[in-house]
Design a protein around this motif. Structure first.
Motif, PDB file in Angstrom:
ATOM      1  N   ALA A   1       0.548 -11.312   6.328  1.00 31.86           N
ATOM      2  CA  ALA A   1      -0.694 -11.120   5.536  1.00 31.86           C
ATOM      3  C   ALA A   1      -0.676 -12.018   4.306  1.00 31.86           C
ATOM      4  CB  ALA A   1      -0.815  -9.653   5.119  1.00 31.86           C
ATOM      5  N   LYS A   2      -1.882 -12.418   3.861  1.00 31.20           N
ATOM      6  CA  LYS A   2      -2.003 -13.222   2.637  1.00 31.20           C
ATOM      7  C   LYS A   2      -1.631 -12.365   1.434  1.00 31.20           C
ATOM      8  CE  LYS A   2      -5.180 -16.844   3.713  1.00 31.20           C
ATOM      9  NZ  LYS A   2      -6.053 -16.575   4.862  1.00 31.20           N
ATOM     10  N   LEU A   3      -1.242 -13.023   0.347  1.00 33.18           N
ATOM     11  CA  LEU A   3      -0.805 -12.299  -0.849  1.00 33.18           C
ATOM     12  C   LEU A   3      -1.878 -11.332  -1.358  1.00 33.18           C
ATOM     13  CD1 LEU A   3       1.386 -11.843  -2.953  1.00 33.18           C
ATOM     14  CD2 LEU A   3       0.439 -13.740  -4.268  1.00 33.18           C
ATOM     15  N   GLU A   4      -3.154 -11.779  -1.383  1.00 31.78           N
ATOM     16  CA  GLU A   4      -4.231 -10.911  -1.893  1.00 31.78           C
ATOM     17  C   GLU A   4      -4.331  -9.641  -1.047  1.00 31.78           C
ATOM     18  OE1 GLU A   4      -5.481 -14.392  -0.976  1.00 31.78           O
ATOM     19  OE2 GLU A   4      -4.201 -14.644  -2.736  1.00 31.78           O
ATOM     20  N   GLU A   5      -4.167  -9.804   0.267  1.00 31.18           N
ATOM     21  CA  GLU A   5      -4.268  -8.661   1.162  1.00 31.18           C
ATOM     22  C   GLU A   5      -3.075  -7.710   0.933  1.00 31.18           C
ATOM     23  OE1 GLU A   5      -6.488  -7.462   2.772  1.00 31.18           O
ATOM     24  OE2 GLU A   5      -5.732  -6.332   4.493  1.00 31.18           O
ATOM     25  N   LYS A   6      -1.878  -8.287   0.747  1.00 36.99           N
ATOM     26  CA  LYS A   6      -0.714  -7.434   0.465  1.00 36.99           C
ATOM     27  C   LYS A   6      -0.966  -6.659  -0.832  1.00 36.99           C
ATOM     28  CE  LYS A   6       3.070 -10.032   2.606  1.00 36.99           C
ATOM     29  NZ  LYS A   6       3.438 -11.435   2.690  1.00 36.99           N
ATOM     30  N   ASN A   7      -1.458  -7.355  -1.870  1.00 38.67           N
ATOM     31  CA  ASN A   7      -1.714  -6.700  -3.162  1.00 38.67           C
ATOM     32  C   ASN A   7      -2.720  -5.557  -3.017  1.00 38.67           C
ATOM     33  OD1 ASN A   7      -0.025  -8.509  -4.367  1.00 38.67           O
ATOM     34  ND2 ASN A   7      -1.653  -9.808  -5.195  1.00 38.67           N
ATOM     35  N   ARG A   8      -3.769  -5.811  -2.234  1.00 33.00           N
ATOM     36  CA  ARG A   8      -4.818  -4.813  -2.044  1.00 33.00           C
ATOM     37  C   ARG A   8      -4.248  -3.552  -1.375  1.00 33.00           C
ATOM     38  NH1 ARG A   8      -8.448  -2.929   1.565  1.00 33.00           N
ATOM     39  NH2 ARG A   8      -7.510  -4.043   3.320  1.00 33.00           N
ATOM     40  N   LEU A   9      -3.409  -3.769  -0.369  1.00 29.28           N
ATOM     41  CA  LEU A   9      -2.840  -2.633   0.365  1.00 29.28           C
ATOM     42  C   LEU A   9      -1.828  -1.868  -0.496  1.00 29.28           C
ATOM     43  CD1 LEU A   9      -2.510  -4.476   3.773  1.00 29.28           C
ATOM     44  CD2 LEU A   9      -4.026  -2.530   3.281  1.00 29.28           C
ATOM     45  N   VAL A  10      -1.016  -2.604  -1.264  1.00 30.00           N
ATOM     46  CA  VAL A  10      -0.062  -1.928  -2.162  1.00 30.00           C
ATOM     47  C   VAL A  10      -0.837  -1.066  -3.162  1.00 30.00           C
ATOM     48  CG1 VAL A  10       1.708  -2.230  -3.952  1.00 30.00           C
ATOM     49  CG2 VAL A  10       1.735  -3.704  -1.930  1.00 30.00           C
ATOM     50  N   LYS A  11      -1.963  -1.586  -3.651  1.00 32.09           N
ATOM     51  CA  LYS A  11      -2.760  -0.835  -4.641  1.00 32.09           C
ATOM     52  C   LYS A  11      -3.314   0.462  -4.042  1.00 32.09           C
ATOM     53  CE  LYS A  11      -6.197  -1.189  -8.278  1.00 32.09           C
ATOM     54  NZ  LYS A  11      -5.811   0.138  -8.732  1.00 32.09           N
ATOM     55  N   ILE A  12      -3.745   0.402  -2.784  1.00 30.95           N
ATOM     56  CA  ILE A  12      -4.256   1.622  -2.137  1.00 30.95           C
ATOM     57  C   ILE A  12      -3.149   2.686  -2.093  1.00 30.95           C
ATOM     58  CG2 ILE A  12      -5.051   2.593   0.069  1.00 30.95           C
ATOM     59  CD1 ILE A  12      -6.540  -0.091   0.526  1.00 30.95           C
ATOM     60  N   ILE A  13      -1.927   2.242  -1.750  1.00 36.10           N
ATOM     61  CA  ILE A  13      -0.808   3.196  -1.643  1.00 36.10           C
ATOM     62  C   ILE A  13      -0.420   3.707  -3.040  1.00 36.10           C
ATOM     63  CG2 ILE A  13       1.565   3.505  -0.822  1.00 36.10           C
ATOM     64  CD1 ILE A  13       0.931   1.159   1.185  1.00 36.10           C
ATOM     65  N   GLU A  14      -0.383   2.801  -4.024  1.00 43.26           N
ATOM     66  CA  GLU A  14      -0.069   3.198  -5.402  1.00 43.26           C
ATOM     67  C   GLU A  14      -1.122   4.161  -5.952  1.00 43.26           C
ATOM     68  OE1 GLU A  14       2.888   3.110  -6.815  1.00 43.26           O
ATOM     69  OE2 GLU A  14       2.284   1.929  -8.543  1.00 43.26           O
ATOM     70  N   ASP A  15      -2.401   3.889  -5.691  1.00 50.05           N
ATOM     71  CA  ASP A  15      -3.467   4.756  -6.197  1.00 50.05           C
ATOM     72  C   ASP A  15      -3.364   6.154  -5.589  1.00 50.05           C
ATOM     73  OD1 ASP A  15      -4.491   2.944  -7.926  1.00 50.05           O
ATOM     74  OD2 ASP A  15      -6.225   2.376  -6.724  1.00 50.05           O
ATOM     75  N   HIS A  16      -2.914   6.214  -4.334  1.00 46.42           N
ATOM     76  CA  HIS A  16      -2.719   7.502  -3.688  1.00 46.42           C
ATOM     77  C   HIS A  16      -1.696   8.318  -4.484  1.00 46.42           C
ATOM     78  CE1 HIS A  16      -2.492  10.389  -0.425  1.00 46.42           C
ATOM     79  NE2 HIS A  16      -1.174  10.311  -0.487  1.00 46.42           N
ATOM     80  N   GLN A  17      -0.676   7.643  -5.008  1.00 45.01           N
ATOM     81  CA  GLN A  17       0.393   8.297  -5.761  1.00 45.01           C
ATOM     82  C   GLN A  17       0.002   8.526  -7.224  1.00 45.01           C
ATOM     83  OE1 GLN A  17       2.923   9.348  -4.240  1.00 45.01           O
ATOM     84  NE2 GLN A  17       4.468   9.795  -5.788  1.00 45.01           N
ATOM     85  N   HIS A  18      -0.651   7.535  -7.827  1.00 45.31           N
ATOM     86  CA  HIS A  18      -0.890   7.528  -9.276  1.00 45.31           C
ATOM     87  C   HIS A  18      -2.256   8.055  -9.685  1.00 45.31           C
ATOM     88  CE1 HIS A  18       2.146   4.476 -11.114  1.00 45.31           C
ATOM     89  NE2 HIS A  18       2.703   5.191 -10.170  1.00 45.31           N
ATOM     90  N   GLY A  19      -3.178   8.256  -8.751  1.00 44.61           N
ATOM     91  CA  GLY A  19      -4.550   8.533  -9.161  1.00 44.61           C
ATOM     92  C   GLY A  19      -5.156   7.200  -9.541  1.00 44.61           C
ATOM     93  N   LYS A  20      -5.379   7.044 -10.867  1.00 46.27           N
ATOM     94  CA  LYS A  20      -5.938   5.760 -11.314  1.00 46.27           C
ATOM     95  C   LYS A  20      -4.750   4.915 -11.781  1.00 46.27           C
ATOM     96  CE  LYS A  20      -9.140   4.117 -14.812  1.00 46.27           C
ATOM     97  NZ  LYS A  20      -9.870   4.483 -16.015  1.00 46.27           N
ATOM     98  N   SER A  21      -4.367   3.884 -11.020  1.00 43.72           N
ATOM     99  CA  SER A  21      -3.186   3.115 -11.444  1.00 43.72           C
ATOM    100  C   SER A  21      -3.629   1.826 -12.128  1.00 43.72           C
ATOM    101  CB  SER A  21      -2.263   2.837 -10.257  1.00 43.72           C
ATOM    102  OG  SER A  21      -2.609   1.655  -9.614  1.00 43.72           O
ATOM    103  N   SER A  22      -2.878   1.437 -13.156  1.00 45.73           N
ATOM    104  CA  SER A  22      -3.227   0.229 -13.915  1.00 45.73           C
ATOM    105  C   SER A  22      -2.869  -1.037 -13.142  1.00 45.73           C
ATOM    106  CB  SER A  22      -2.467   0.221 -15.236  1.00 45.73           C
ATOM    107  OG  SER A  22      -1.073   0.124 -14.964  1.00 45.73           O
ATOM    108  N   GLY A  23      -1.912  -0.900 -12.193  1.00 51.22           N
ATOM    109  CA  GLY A  23      -1.416  -2.081 -11.478  1.00 51.22           C
ATOM    110  C   GLY A  23      -0.169  -2.675 -12.111  1.00 51.22           C
ATOM    111  N   VAL A  24       0.279  -2.102 -13.243  1.00 53.19           N
ATOM    112  CA  VAL A  24       1.441  -2.691 -13.924  1.00 53.19           C
ATOM    113  C   VAL A  24       2.703  -2.571 -13.067  1.00 53.19           C
ATOM    114  CG1 VAL A  24       2.067  -0.624 -15.313  1.00 53.19           C
ATOM    115  CG2 VAL A  24       2.636  -2.893 -16.144  1.00 53.19           C
ATOM    116  N   ASP A  25       2.898  -1.424 -12.415  1.00 54.12           N
ATOM    117  CA  ASP A  25       4.119  -1.225 -11.632  1.00 54.12           C
ATOM    118  C   ASP A  25       4.176  -2.206 -10.454  1.00 54.12           C
ATOM    119  OD1 ASP A  25       4.622   0.853 -13.359  1.00 54.12           O
ATOM    120  OD2 ASP A  25       4.898   2.371 -11.803  1.00 54.12           O
ATOM    121  N   GLN A  26       3.077  -2.300  -9.718  1.00 54.69           N
ATOM    122  CA  GLN A  26       3.122  -3.170  -8.533  1.00 54.69           C
ATOM    123  C   GLN A  26       3.251  -4.644  -8.928  1.00 54.69           C
ATOM    124  OE1 GLN A  26      -1.083  -2.232  -6.917  1.00 54.69           O
ATOM    125  NE2 GLN A  26      -0.705  -4.284  -6.130  1.00 54.69           N
ATOM    126  N   THR A  27       2.739  -4.999 -10.115  1.00 53.30           N
ATOM    127  CA  THR A  27       2.841  -6.402 -10.549  1.00 53.30           C
ATOM    128  C   THR A  27       4.285  -6.756 -10.896  1.00 53.30           C
ATOM    129  OG1 THR A  27       0.591  -6.303 -11.367  1.00 53.30           O
ATOM    130  CG2 THR A  27       1.953  -8.111 -12.192  1.00 53.30           C
TER     131      THR A  27
END
Ligand code: PMV
Length: 271
Positions: A97-123
């Protein structure tokens, strides 16, 4: 059968947790503890629960792979274990998968855990090093601390999502926390901790540890979402006299980790 192996680091937030959700800056560093996911593509009857199951379902990979997950990151303690898991799973399951697609999918999984996630952890888990992160953008930041002592105040009863929801109404404190991250230095740890206490994310066991570190001449703060019903996760402790800090830890028999800061981000390993 060929395996794909991906390793992702944990992180600590040096300054700016919670305020970062509202667009203020945070300073964050990768640590030298990792979570590793090994994927073997084959029909599988392995059963999973929690975030692993959510991620497999989300990525359309349930029953299509065998997974082996190893980690030396404590779970739910502010060290970014969920971001490391989400990142390592997406990278291992969808290597093409392209990097943008990987980032998008990681964010969906993080948001499931965090509610509203800032994206700092995944970055930080992806990039490694030490970053100044704000509203989805980031730059390399100076890292005055090369290693750190993390004292375990106990696993929070609350999830990151619970804590992010609990502070949502306290908007006046966020810009003040954000200012500390704008021009961060180790000296600001004490002030940052006071603001996090005012925000209401630090429980009594963590406060007790932090007051003792301060009384002995050091400074300490929680370094993730925190928690108030029981523990508040890992507490970052700095001290001008390392022997004194070590003696304090031994005398109190506090569980602790010594970590190096600023290591590499997610990477493919050769099996
Ligand atoms: O879940 P933790 O402990 O890694 O903390 C995440 C940091 C928060 O600012 C509380 C949430 C976020 O998404 O930035």
């Amino acid at each position: 059968m060929e395996a794909v192996v991906v390793s992702a680091p944990g992180k600590i937030i040096l300054a700016g947790e919670h305020a970062v959700v509202y667009g203020y800056p945070a300073i964050v560093a990768a640590i030298d503890r990792h979570l590793t996911v090994k994927v073997i593509r084959k029909p599988s009857k392995q059963k999973f629960s929690g975030l692993v199951k959510f991620a497999l379902d989300q990525l359309g990979q349930t029953n299509k792979v065998d997974l082996d997950i190893q980690s030396d990151l404590p779970v739910g303690s502010g060290l970014g274990s969920s971001a490391a898991l989400a990142t390592a799973m997406v990278w291992a399951l969808l290597p093409q998968a392209k990097l943008e697609e990987k980032n998008r999918l990681v964010k969906i999984i993080e948001d499931h855990q965090h509610g509203k996630s800032s994206g700092v952890d995944q970055t930080i888990v992806r990039e490694g090093g030490c970053l100044r992160f704000q509203k989805g953008t980031f730059q390399a930041a100076n890292l005055p601390l090369k290693q750190a002592i993390l004292i375990d105040s106990g696993r929070p009863k609350e999830s990151t999502k619970d804590m992010v929801t609990a502070v949502a109404g306290k908007k006046l404190i966020f810009p003040i926390i954000g200012r500390l991250a704008t021009d961060w230095s180790e000296k600001l740890i004490k002030e940052n901790e006071r603001l996090l206490e005012e925000l209401g994310v630090v429980g009594e066991p963590a406060k007790k540890i932090i007051r003792q570190v301060e009384a002995s001449g050091g400074m300490a703060k929680i370094c993730g979402a925190g928690g108030v019903k029981a523990g508040s996760g890992m507490v970052l402790a700095v001290h001008p006299d390392q022997d004194r800090l070590q003696q304090l830890i031994s005398r109190n028999q506090w569980p602790y980790l010594r970590v190096k800061l600023g290591g590499g981000g997610v990477r493919y390993e050769t099996d």
